[in-house]
Design an enzyme around this catalytic site. Structure first.
Site, PDB file in Angstrom:
ATOM      1  N   TYR A 434       0.813  -1.231   0.000  1.00  0.00           N
ATOM      2  CA  TYR A 434       0.000   0.000   0.000  1.00  0.00           C
ATOM      3  C   TYR A 434       0.843   1.277   0.000  1.00  0.00           C
ATOM      4  O   TYR A 434       2.047   1.221   0.053  1.00  0.00           O
ATOM      5  CB  TYR A 434      -1.075  -0.009   1.082  1.00  0.00           C
ATOM      6  CG  TYR A 434      -0.700  -0.091   2.549  1.00  0.00           C
ATOM      7  CD1 TYR A 434       0.559   0.168   3.041  1.00  0.00           C
ATOM      8  CD2 TYR A 434      -1.701  -0.420   3.470  1.00  0.00           C
ATOM      9  CE1 TYR A 434       0.824   0.102   4.391  1.00  0.00           C
ATOM     10  CE2 TYR A 434      -1.440  -0.487   4.833  1.00  0.00           C
ATOM     11  CZ  TYR A 434      -0.182  -0.218   5.281  1.00  0.00           C
ATOM     12  OH  TYR A 434       0.075  -0.269   6.622  1.00  0.00           O
ATOM     13  N   GLU A 435       0.151   2.377  -0.149  1.00  0.00           N
ATOM     14  CA  GLU A 435       0.818   3.690  -0.287  1.00  0.00           C
ATOM     15  C   GLU A 435       1.732   3.695  -1.524  1.00  0.00           C
ATOM     16  O   GLU A 435       2.790   4.334  -1.542  1.00  0.00           O
ATOM     17  CB  GLU A 435       1.589   4.007   1.000  1.00  0.00           C
ATOM     18  CG  GLU A 435       1.956   5.460   1.214  1.00  0.00           C
ATOM     19  CD  GLU A 435       0.772   6.406   1.216  1.00  0.00           C
ATOM     20  OE1 GLU A 435      -0.269   6.086   1.812  1.00  0.00           O
ATOM     21  OE2 GLU A 435       0.892   7.478   0.581  1.00  0.00           O
TER      22      GLU A 435
END
Lengths: 591, 591
Positions: A434-435
């Site tokens: 993620y990110e």
């Protein structure tokens, strides 16, 4: 189950010996003496160890439950989150005008590492709130700031970031969520968002969703994305909570890990939202908060590797099995502790040398970000921008790898859930994704950051390392640290040369080596940091009152990194130099 | 969820072009023409794809349940296991006298890979039975063979291996389970065993436990271990089932993966057991079956990487996101499939080049084991013994790494359970741990196998590779394959020289590099196999009727391995050459 123990000595060494933060001429830094930081870290460590760490397994075992449209978290989460809030731990680096303590990022980076080691799922509730705070702080109107920031500051209300939709994550130009202007100036937001961390829960009285959406006449692609604030409960002018907004949780995802954090499908059905910043500038608004967010995710990779290492080290000292090659270590017992075995040692040394190096790397980046934010230092900001994708990508890739290695120390006991090693590995895995996946980080590094401002930041970075190499060093230090560091920087320069000679006429040739380049920069950075740390330990050793055992361990651990880990730079270079020839050789139908 | 698709063309290529098995002068091999093997593999593939693969998720979601002392498996497991049994798939390589088909190991290795890709937990029930069969076949009395083998042959009864106890796994000298001789010649077995795979279940009418225990006067340590057969239901002289033996399931472990296989705590409370082979020779009896068992676990690493790769490849072709650097691949749609992106390609190429190489490696080892068993070829047996720990350690280490990489292709979708990628990763993880952790494999390789028979087997192995290098090759082939292979073998030789010069006077210096050496041999082996495969593809390409697309893909995939993966040998050598200096530098209290 292992309970977290804060590595206070290492924090002290990194902040006050390696980085010497109290001597940095940055606004707010002159107070940061060891006498100031230690009690803060001790308190945070105590909370992490005694209250937060015990809640970790509940998140994994009980998870989050969707009941009548509301997400329920484990009881121990509420207790721990209340203590975090009550201690002011969630607003350390928040501006004073909104109720925070305005302390530098370097401090909250350390305390957040502790809380994240102790319970990653729990700290995500406050981490996402920090993102929502920053988005409104940087781009919101004065009214929006007054309405939301004092409540978001210490997580009285929490926040979320809504970007991904079922058909798009990385390519946000494809989003379909719509926002239609109403007569009173607010918008009606409709659409489905997925993978929304902390999407709903019972830890705060309101949840402030930041949502990317498109207005009806918006341009195509990423240039037509706007950012909206969409509260779960509408807020009256006096700040009290009004009616429930038209949004709901579709479901909680079943996932590999971080089960204590509710990853939600969020449905917006004409929900009332308010434009943040300018129309069609939503993506840019999201990007401005990216540095801190990605630093935070890199730190998660470190934090999970740390807690896994602690547990593995304890186990290796406790578990007796087999005999030391060099003679019985434990003659009174039927076997020796497994830490005597070279392969267990190797495994622990790899973890330790990575973890302490990565901690220095992240702390250094936090200082650069403080310098950028507090002093407006463009040079520091540039180097930080260059290094952030490396921290996110390299530290989470390796953090996961070493969490797996820590699990390996336990043998079969690492595979059953009882000892907690499986949870650390499963939780840690998300940080690579993620990110922005780590592949995206590599692309950001090679495709954007290298060329930014005419390549200035990489040049500044190289200069830092080269100047250090040129300093006068002892002969042992030259052998154990400077020689391997020199080699690694040659590999980095050779990779840069290859990109310059080939990347412009054929971008594929550079991008094919992006992940290898990200790791190459990660390795060089840890090599640089370990050299500086070892140098600082050498200096300190001259003081007869210093802790010899501790400081010598630092030098030996650094030497391990320099001589057994850093040589990987050459392999990374070898791969980069193959360009796109090997990577792009097959037609899609030949796979 | 992805349903397994058997890689039939790759099997055909490996068996009939790379290994040319039908030309091997091994008993039972001359029938193994492509016309003979293909229909077998097609049938097995169909079963794997249509019946076994759909049951995989049930194992993970429903798991095994302990109800009134009996373990219940998912319904779909019973259906799939019945079909495996009905088709005779579980007795392919079992001796004819006990009801099997006496086919070579090379065939069952292929079919087992398919079944394991489709559902690893399920195939463990038959895999452990195969181990019990072999133990009794090799060491049991004639009566024991007649009583158990016909039933174990096709898993009418299944088997287990009971080694580990709470306080000991690797160090079996410490076991405490007791076996006391009774008047009728049987033993009363008492003690607790843990981590017993397939310990109980409802897939067969009886379960035959092989149990390591100590008799009251046994010598200390591993020299006092005996092997016993302890059936769940005692067996009457006429072969019918008698009374329930005094053993029970204490609990099913909650684990990271392979949840469809019941990992049990087994309690033996004066259970009736029968000595297998000689008293105090139990460990040796276990060791004789180790080659096949470890080959099987290595294969699990391959099998999970394969199914994960298949899913990732499908996803990469389907999922549209972003645009190709070299121009829109998909101009009619809003984005291109992610397989156009170099970093996704790199990731897929790494998986593909490893998987196909490892498949060749395991198939080669299976041929060597066939040669050893069927023809009594000591040379083949020696090389196989040398390579088995490498297959177990290297293929499961890398198999897990690439399963994780396949998961990464899915971004956030890889982390939620819906797509199945998390299960592949969690299931695969165990293969690095059980049947001797990979650290133990490395120790077996460096500490035992290298020196076995005066170092003969490594010399034979080197000769094979060097003779191949000396053959005449085309110029392109020299560049893309022979040059990197040469370098890698130089690294291997340098490591061996270092061991010879240092290992005898200081074993620590060799053992510290054991894991790196295991990977070094794994890399060289895959480099050798890819070179041979590419050579075979080149030959075939001269035939105008050959499948050009397929064969060129083989050469290009091999070239990827040789030029982007194989250079890791140098890094491994660099690490080995540091000896024990870095690995053993810290005192235990300096960690």
């Amino acid at each position: 189950m292992h309970l977290y123990q804060p590595p206070l000595e290492d924090y002290n060494f990194i902040l006050h010996h390696f980085l010497k933060i109290e001597k940095e001429d940055i606004e707010g830094y002159k107070d940061l003496s060891p006498e100031f930081t230690r009690p803060i870290f001790e308190e945070a460590g105590k909370l992490a160890s005694e209250v937060i760490s015990p809640s970790n397994k509940d998140g994994d075992e009980q998870g989050c439950k969707l009941e009548n449209g509301i997400v329920r978290t484990p009881e121990s989460f509420k207790l721990a989150f209340d203590k975090l809030r009550a201690g002011g731990w969630l607003s350390l680096d928040i501006e004073e005008e909104f109720g925070g303590q305005n302390l530098p990022l370097i401090l909250s980076t350390v305390t957040n590492e502790m809380f994240t080691s102790a319970n990653m799922s729990l700290t995500m509730y406050s981490g996402l709130s920090r993102g929502a705070y920053s988005a409104i702080f940087l781009h919101g109107s004065e009214d929006q700031k007054q309405m939301y920031l004092p409540k978001l500051a210490n997580c009285e209300w929490t926040g979320t970031m809504n970007l991904t939709e079922p058909h798009c994550g990385t390519d946000l130009g494809l989003i379909r969520t719509k926002a239609i202007l109403t007569e009173n100036g607010s918008y009606e937001v409709s659409g489905q968002k997925i993978f929304i961390s902390s999407g709903d829960h019972d830890l705060s009285e309101n949840i402030i969703h930041l949502v990317l959406a498109k207005t009806p006449d918006a341009p195509e692609g990423v240039k037509g994305i706007s950012l909206f604030v969409v509260p779960k409960f509408l807020v009256n002018d006096d700040g009290s909570l009004g009616e429930r907004n038209k949004l709901s949780v579709g479901k909680i995802e079943k996932k590999m890990g971080i089960k204590g954090n509710a990853t939600c499908v969020m449905n917006y059905d004409g929900a009332t939202g308010y434009l943040v910043g300018e129309e069609n500038k939503g993506l840019k608004a999201m990007f401005t908060m990216m540095n801190e967010a990605r630093l935070g995710v890199g730190m998660q990779g470190l934090a999970q590797a740390e807690i896994a290492y602690q547990a593995a080290l304890n186990y290796a000292k406790d578990r007796i099995q087999g005999r030391a090659i060099q003679g019985k270590a434990n003659p009174d017992q039927s076997a020796d502790p497994i830490i005597v075995h070279p392969d267990v040692r190797r495994n622990l040394m790899e973890q330790k040398s990575f973890i302490e190096g990565a901690r220095g790397f992240i702390a250094w980046a936090a200082v650069l970000l403080d310098k950028a934010k507090r002093d407006g230092d463009k040079n520091a900001e540039g180097i930080a921008s260059l290094l952030i994708p490396v921290i996110k990508g390299y530290v989470t890739d390796k953090g996961f790898e070493y969490t797996i290695n820590a699990q390996q120390v336990f043998g079969g006991h690492g595979y059953i859930e009882e000892w907690g090693m499986s949870q650390y590995a499963r939780d840690c895995r998300i940080a690579m994704i993620y990110e922005g996946t780590n592949g995206i980080q590599a692309l950001d590094l090679v495709g954007r950051k290298l060329a930014m401002d005419g390549g200035k930041h990489m040049r500044e970075y190289l200069k830092l390392v080269q100047n250090f190499i040129k300093e006068e060093h002892s002969k042992d230090f030259e052998n154990d640290f400077i020689a391997p560091l020199k080699k690694s920087i040659e590999h980095l320069q050779a990779a840069l040369l290859f990109f310059m000679e080939n990347g412009l006429k054929n971008p594929l040739s550079a991008v094919s080596g992006a992940t290898d380049f990200l790791h190459l920069v990660g390795l060089v950075s840890l090599g640089f940091i370990w050299s500086k740390k070892a140098q600082s330990a050498e200096e300190q050793l001259k003081n007869p009152l210093s802790d010899k055992n501790f400081l010598e361990a630092k030098i030996l651990t650094g030497s391990y990194f320099m001589n057994r880990q850093l040589p990987e730079t050459r392999l990374r270079l070898d791969k980069i130099l193959t360009g796109e020839k090997q990577v792009m050789s097959l037609a899609a139908n030949q796979f």
